[in-house]
Design an enzyme around this catalytic site. Structure first.
Site, PDB file in Angstrom:
ATOM      1  N   LEU A 141      30.297 -18.834  17.497  1.00 55.98           N
ATOM      2  CA  LEU A 141      30.788 -17.878  16.505  1.00 55.98           C
ATOM      3  C   LEU A 141      30.221 -16.485  16.742  1.00 55.98           C
ATOM      4  O   LEU A 141      30.858 -15.486  16.424  1.00 55.98           O
ATOM      5  CB  LEU A 141      30.419 -18.345  15.091  1.00 55.98           C
ATOM      6  N   GLY A 142      29.016 -16.421  17.283  1.00 64.66           N
ATOM      7  CA  GLY A 142      28.389 -15.128  17.524  1.00 64.66           C
ATOM      8  C   GLY A 142      26.988 -15.311  18.068  1.00 64.66           C
ATOM      9  O   GLY A 142      26.461 -16.423  18.130  1.00 64.66           O
ATOM     10  N   SER A 143      26.388 -14.203  18.492  1.00 64.50           N
ATOM     11  CA  SER A 143      25.024 -14.258  19.010  1.00 64.50           C
ATOM     12  C   SER A 143      24.316 -12.957  18.688  1.00 64.50           C
ATOM     13  O   SER A 143      24.947 -11.931  18.426  1.00 64.50           O
ATOM     14  CB  SER A 143      25.032 -14.506  20.525  1.00 64.50           C
ATOM     15  N   GLY A 144      22.989 -13.014  18.694  1.00 63.55           N
ATOM     16  CA  GLY A 144      22.183 -11.841  18.394  1.00 63.55           C
ATOM     17  C   GLY A 144      20.865 -11.917  19.123  1.00 63.55           C
ATOM     18  O   GLY A 144      20.690 -12.707  20.057  1.00 63.55           O
ATOM     19  N   GLY A 145      19.909 -11.092  18.664  1.00 63.02           N
ATOM     20  CA  GLY A 145      18.630 -11.007  19.342  1.00 63.02           C
ATOM     21  C   GLY A 145      17.845 -12.297  19.326  1.00 63.02           C
ATOM     22  O   GLY A 145      17.067 -12.569  20.240  1.00 63.02           O
ATOM     23  N   GLY A 164      19.197 -15.540  18.921  1.00 60.62           N
ATOM     24  CA  GLY A 164      19.883 -16.751  19.339  1.00 60.62           C
ATOM     25  C   GLY A 164      21.366 -16.693  19.083  1.00 60.62           C
ATOM     26  O   GLY A 164      21.956 -15.618  19.015  1.00 60.62           O
ATOM     27  N   VAL A 182      24.993 -18.659  17.095  1.00 59.98           N
ATOM     28  CA  VAL A 182      25.545 -19.484  16.025  1.00 59.98           C
ATOM     29  C   VAL A 182      26.836 -20.115  16.533  1.00 59.98           C
ATOM     30  O   VAL A 182      27.674 -19.432  17.131  1.00 59.98           O
ATOM     31  CB  VAL A 182      25.828 -18.662  14.752  1.00 59.98           C
ATOM     32  N   ASP A 210      17.996  -8.491   3.775  1.00 65.33           N
ATOM     33  CA  ASP A 210      18.921  -8.002   4.809  1.00 65.33           C
ATOM     34  C   ASP A 210      20.358  -8.148   4.317  1.00 65.33           C
ATOM     35  O   ASP A 210      21.248  -8.551   5.070  1.00 65.33           O
ATOM     36  CB  ASP A 210      18.721  -8.751   6.122  1.00 65.33           C
TER      37      ASP A 210
END
Length: 343
Positions: free
Chosen positions: A69-73, A75, A77, A198
């Protein structure tokens, strides 16, 4: 065919003294053409866990990844199924630039592990033990809150196969409906002494039932933990455009910090604009030193009594002094009254 996620079943003992300390059983994994198949046996304790401890145990044979579904700094999802039910799985990576920050993020996500509320994404299960060849620091299985975030709806980019128009989705009535969903979630969190820290449109999911659910608790804090650290400064993550002045100054966070973030979010829903432009450090300085806020001079706020009411609500949420901002309960009451007055 989706592949089952090859991780173990239990959180470590330090999370709860009520869970026994037997060593984790890491199942063997054999490759197949269609993916991976678990060969290990299920530990005998898993089926007998009481309901109140059910999230400590995961039947990994029932976990199948579908797509990212997505990724970031910290890890990635994934959308997945767990016992045939759609879920989201967050994997926190070990090899990030700041390992301690990723560890804090993982454990912060579990601040809501036992909480249940319609406007909060529910944690289903979690694990910290991983096979030696895994790059994962930990894994969290969560309720699947929806394919679309409020950010995508506001700015017109959705993953929905048949996206509805932004203008249709964000009428005043829709803004108030979504606002109440978010404030209901905040009211519940604050009643449990948890701060999100956040809150922003990208961290608000919209379900198929058109219900907003607050997600991504990687920056969350428990009030008692903040009080314990009062004597020494500590890092609080978050997004600078939505952070309250007191957070930018390094002061202790309170529930009013989430109210400030909600004010920025409501402004975004109303205007469909980006809060600030410019270098982050200059924006942060101006927010603290010069009381900089997004503009409320647009016609949407000045051309009608309805706009003026929205303007007043937003201004009250982003007051410079935290004590002058409304609490979630008062904000909920004001939004309900506003919505009721519109009929």
């Amino acid at each position: 065919m989706p592949s089952p996620l090859s991780l173990c079943r239990y959180l470590p003992r330090e999370l709860s003294p009520s869970v026994d300390s037997r060593s984790c059983s890491i199942p063997l994994v054999a490759p197949r053409k269609a993916g991976k198949l678990f060969l290990g046996t299920t530990p005998p304790r898993a089926p007998g866990l009481p309901r109140r401890l059910a999230w400590f145990s995961i039947d990994w044979e029932q976990v199948c990844l579908m797509h990212r579904l997505g990724s970031g700094g910290f890890g990635s999802v994934y959308k997945a199924t767990y016992h045939g039910v759609p879920v989201a799985i967050k994997q926190v990576n070990k090899c990030t630039k700041d390992l301690r920050a990723s560890q804090r993020s993982f454990w912060a996500e579990l601040n809501i592990a036992r909480l249940r509320h319609d406007n909060i994404v529910r944690v289903v299960a979690a694990s910290t033990r991983t096979p030696e060849d895994s790059n994962s620091l930990g894994t969290i299985i969560m309720e699947f809150g929806g394919n679309v975030t409020l950010h995508q709806v506001i700015y017109g980019a959705t993953r929905s196969p048949e996206p509805l128009s932004c203008r249709e989705q964000l009428s005043l009535g829709k803004c108030l409906k979504y606002s109440l969903d978010v404030v209901n979630g905040l009211l519940f969190l604050h009643s449990q002494s948890i701060l999100h820290l956040d809150l922003k449109p990208a961290n608000i999911l919209i379900s198929e039932q058109d219900v907003c659910k607050i997600s991504d608790f990687g920056c969350s804090q428990k009030l008692q933990d903040l009080r314990c650290r009062q004597a020494s400064p500590h890092h609080i993550g978050g997004t600078y455009t939505h952070q309250a002045p007191e957070i930018l100054k390094g002061e202790i966070a309170t529930p009013k910090a989430d109210i400030y973030s909600f004010g920025i979010t409501l402004w975004q829903m109303t205007t469909r604009e980006v809060p600030y432009s410019g270098e982050p450090q200059y924006v942060q300085y101006a927010v603290v030193a010069y009381n900089l806020r997004p503009s409320l001079a647009g016609a949407v706020f000045t051309a009608s009594l309805t706009g003026k009411t929205l303007q007043n609500i937003i201004q009250s949420c982003w007051e410079a002094r935290a004590l002058q901002r409304p609490g979630a309960e008062l904000l909920q009451r004001d939004l309900k009254a506003f919505r009721g007055a519109l009929g």
